[in-house]
Design a protein around this motif. Sequence first.
Motif, PDB file in Angstrom:
ATOM      1  N   ARG A  56      12.662 123.366   7.886  1.00 59.97           N
ATOM      2  CA  ARG A  56      13.069 121.963   7.877  1.00 59.97           C
ATOM      3  C   ARG A  56      13.231 121.449   6.451  1.00 59.97           C
ATOM      4  N   GLY A  57      12.282 121.800   5.579  1.00 57.12           N
ATOM      5  CA  GLY A  57      12.393 121.386   4.190  1.00 57.12           C
ATOM      6  C   GLY A  57      13.635 121.956   3.535  1.00 57.12           C
ATOM      7  N   ALA A  58      13.919 123.227   3.818  1.00 58.12           N
ATOM      8  CA  ALA A  58      15.112 123.864   3.262  1.00 58.12           C
ATOM      9  C   ALA A  58      16.381 123.173   3.762  1.00 58.12           C
ATOM     10  N   PHE A  59      16.379 122.800   5.030  1.00 59.31           N
ATOM     11  CA  PHE A  59      17.549 122.131   5.612  1.00 59.31           C
ATOM     12  C   PHE A  59      17.818 120.796   4.922  1.00 59.31           C
ATOM     13  N   TYR A  60      16.786 119.975   4.772  1.00 59.75           N
ATOM     14  CA  TYR A  60      16.990 118.663   4.160  1.00 59.75           C
ATOM     15  C   TYR A  60      17.375 118.796   2.686  1.00 59.75           C
ATOM     16  N   GLY A  61      16.853 119.792   2.023  1.00 59.09           N
ATOM     17  CA  GLY A  61      17.296 120.030   0.648  1.00 59.09           C
ATOM     18  C   GLY A  61      18.760 120.403   0.596  1.00 59.09           C
ATOM     19  N   ASP A 118      20.744 115.702  -8.124  1.00 55.61           N
ATOM     20  CA  ASP A 118      21.159 116.852  -8.936  1.00 55.61           C
ATOM     21  C   ASP A 118      20.267 118.059  -8.672  1.00 55.61           C
ATOM     22  N   LEU A 119      18.997 117.772  -8.408  1.00 53.67           N
ATOM     23  CA  LEU A 119      17.992 118.826  -8.315  1.00 53.67           C
ATOM     24  C   LEU A 119      17.068 118.539  -7.147  1.00 53.67           C
ATOM     25  N   VAL A 120      16.814 119.554  -6.330  1.00 51.06           N
ATOM     26  CA  VAL A 120      15.871 119.454  -5.215  1.00 51.06           C
ATOM     27  C   VAL A 120      14.840 120.561  -5.343  1.00 51.06           C
ATOM     28  N   ALA A 128      22.785 118.746  -3.364  1.00 52.42           N
ATOM     29  CA  ALA A 128      22.390 118.909  -4.765  1.00 52.42           C
ATOM     30  C   ALA A 128      22.904 120.229  -5.325  1.00 52.42           C
ATOM     31  N   GLU A 129      23.301 120.204  -6.575  1.00 51.75           N
ATOM     32  CA  GLU A 129      23.831 121.410  -7.227  1.00 51.75           C
ATOM     33  C   GLU A 129      22.772 122.499  -7.342  1.00 51.75           C
ATOM     34  N   THR A 130      21.524 122.090  -7.612  1.00 51.87           N
ATOM     35  CA  THR A 130      20.430 123.044  -7.782  1.00 51.87           C
ATOM     36  C   THR A 130      19.351 122.754  -6.751  1.00 51.87           C
ATOM     37  N   ARG A 131      18.996 123.776  -5.963  1.00 53.22           N
ATOM     38  CA  ARG A 131      18.003 123.616  -4.902  1.00 53.22           C
ATOM     39  C   ARG A 131      17.031 124.786  -4.971  1.00 53.22           C
ATOM     40  N   LEU A 132      15.782 124.476  -5.293  1.00 47.14           N
ATOM     41  CA  LEU A 132      14.763 125.517  -5.435  1.00 47.14           C
ATOM     42  C   LEU A 132      13.818 125.514  -4.238  1.00 47.14           C
ATOM     43  N   GLY A 133      13.438 126.699  -3.801  1.00 46.42           N
ATOM     44  CA  GLY A 133      12.458 126.839  -2.736  1.00 46.42           C
ATOM     45  C   GLY A 133      11.646 128.098  -2.940  1.00 46.42           C
ATOM     46  N   GLN A 171      20.205 108.972   9.904  1.00 49.09           N
ATOM     47  CA  GLN A 171      20.169 107.923   8.884  1.00 49.09           C
ATOM     48  C   GLN A 171      19.559 108.444   7.594  1.00 49.09           C
ATOM     49  N   LEU A 172      18.476 109.241   7.722  1.00 47.65           N
ATOM     50  CA  LEU A 172      17.831 109.829   6.555  1.00 47.65           C
ATOM     51  C   LEU A 172      18.800 110.726   5.798  1.00 47.65           C
ATOM     52  N   ILE A 173      19.525 111.568   6.510  1.00 45.89           N
ATOM     53  CA  ILE A 173      20.474 112.466   5.862  1.00 45.89           C
ATOM     54  C   ILE A 173      21.529 111.666   5.091  1.00 45.89           C
ATOM     55  N   ALA A 174      22.017 110.593   5.694  1.00 41.26           N
ATOM     56  CA  ALA A 174      23.008 109.755   5.018  1.00 41.26           C
ATOM     57  C   ALA A 174      22.437 109.142   3.744  1.00 41.26           C
ATOM     58  N   GLU A 175      21.181 108.694   3.791  1.00 43.25           N
ATOM     59  CA  GLU A 175      20.541 108.092   2.618  1.00 43.25           C
ATOM     60  C   GLU A 175      20.343 109.127   1.511  1.00 43.25           C
ATOM     61  N   LEU A 176      19.955 110.330   1.898  1.00 41.53           N
ATOM     62  CA  LEU A 176      19.742 111.382   0.906  1.00 41.53           C
ATOM     63  C   LEU A 176      21.059 111.768   0.229  1.00 41.53           C
ATOM     64  N   ARG A 177      22.122 111.885   1.007  1.00 43.74           N
ATOM     65  CA  ARG A 177      23.422 112.255   0.434  1.00 43.74           C
ATOM     66  C   ARG A 177      23.955 111.149  -0.470  1.00 43.74           C
ATOM     67  N   LYS A 178      23.690 109.919  -0.094  1.00 43.33           N
ATOM     68  CA  LYS A 178      24.157 108.780  -0.894  1.00 43.33           C
ATOM     69  C   LYS A 178      23.540 108.782  -2.284  1.00 43.33           C
ATOM     70  N   GLN A 179      22.341 109.319  -2.408  1.00 46.05           N
ATOM     71  CA  GLN A 179      21.635 109.294  -3.688  1.00 46.05           C
ATOM     72  C   GLN A 179      22.206 110.300  -4.685  1.00 46.05           C
ATOM     73  N   ARG A 180      22.969 111.288  -4.213  1.00 47.58           N
ATOM     74  CA  ARG A 180      23.614 112.282  -5.085  1.00 47.58           C
ATOM     75  C   ARG A 180      22.595 112.974  -5.997  1.00 47.58           C
TER      76      ARG A 180
END
Length: 363
Positions: A98-103, A88-90, A108-113, A77-86
């Motif tokens: 785990r943090g990298a996976f959810y990002g 741009d930047l994580v 998101a087009e840009t994902r920093l870690g 459910q969390l993954i669906a909610e995160l994807r719904k928000q679209r």
Amino acid sequence: MYEKRDNILVIKLRHIGDVILTTPVFAALRYHHPDAYIAALVHEDAAPVLGHNPSIDRVFTLPRATNPIRRVLRQMQLIAELRKQRFDLVLDLSRSDRGAFYGFVTGAETRLGFATRQRKVIDRHLLYTDVVTPPGVQHIVDHHLEMVKKLGLSIPGKEITFSLDRFEDDVCAGILEEKGISRNDDFVVIHPCSRDGHKAWRIGGYTAICDYVSKQYGIRTVLVGGNNPVERSLCDRVVRLADSPPADLGGQLSLNQLAVITARSLLFVGIDSGPMHVAAAVGTPVVAIFGPSRRFRWGPWGEGHEVIQKDWPCVPCGKKGCDGSGTSRCLDELSAEEVIAVLGPKIRALLSARDKKPSEASA
């Protein structure tokens, strides 16, 4: 490259204290992107840290449900909610797979870690579009802010914050009054323990502090702690063994209530822990008792705090106890006299500053 972002997600899947130390990142993002939708993803128990933060529009939480089926369903459910928000930047501040996976699953087009210490061929850095490598050893607050710098943004401030829920004011006043502490009374909050035994100081040290503060200054002490069996047992022993027993609120407070009560206190005394960072975030002076932890990385953030730690060649080792024992000799051999030598002048200075008349303060 990073000029305009409409939807931003910051991930910190760590403990309460770690999440508090991310708040300058949210403030910087809001400063530079006043109209953006800024969200956080944290563990459920850390959500109150950010719940009233004016820089954050929504706090997503990662469930800690013990039932494996329920946990998987809630994660989906969390993954669906995160994807719904679209988004741009994580920004993933967690340094975890785990943090990298959810990002990554946000799309998101840009994902920093942050860069891994030892990069493997298959590693979480593959889930980021940009990797941040902080320079050298830093306090974790500065470490987090390296992510903001990577975006090419300035740092408007480095203050950590815990926005208080003022609806708890009267509730907390009632809790303290039940323990004989009125709204105008001074008191010192003590957090003596955690589930991490290698961070725990001796019970006798805390009973000596309770007795000293009461007899020397006529000030009550208030114990706080978690509701797990280890912390409850340690708090019970302090109450039972002290000549001047503290008011015991261990395991009885929500995180918001802990913050409100700590904000009202004269001083916080405790170990390297989440409540220590709560105290610093609400502006209460801290006397922190450190063992093997690295004070330059995890010490209370801000001015006016004191850290007590053995000046030994092996300190800080950063290990969970000496020789894998789970206990730390640098804490076991830290005397009450060493702590009181720092605590006494701190209390006197705070009482003096509080009691100064405006004319004296401006003289």
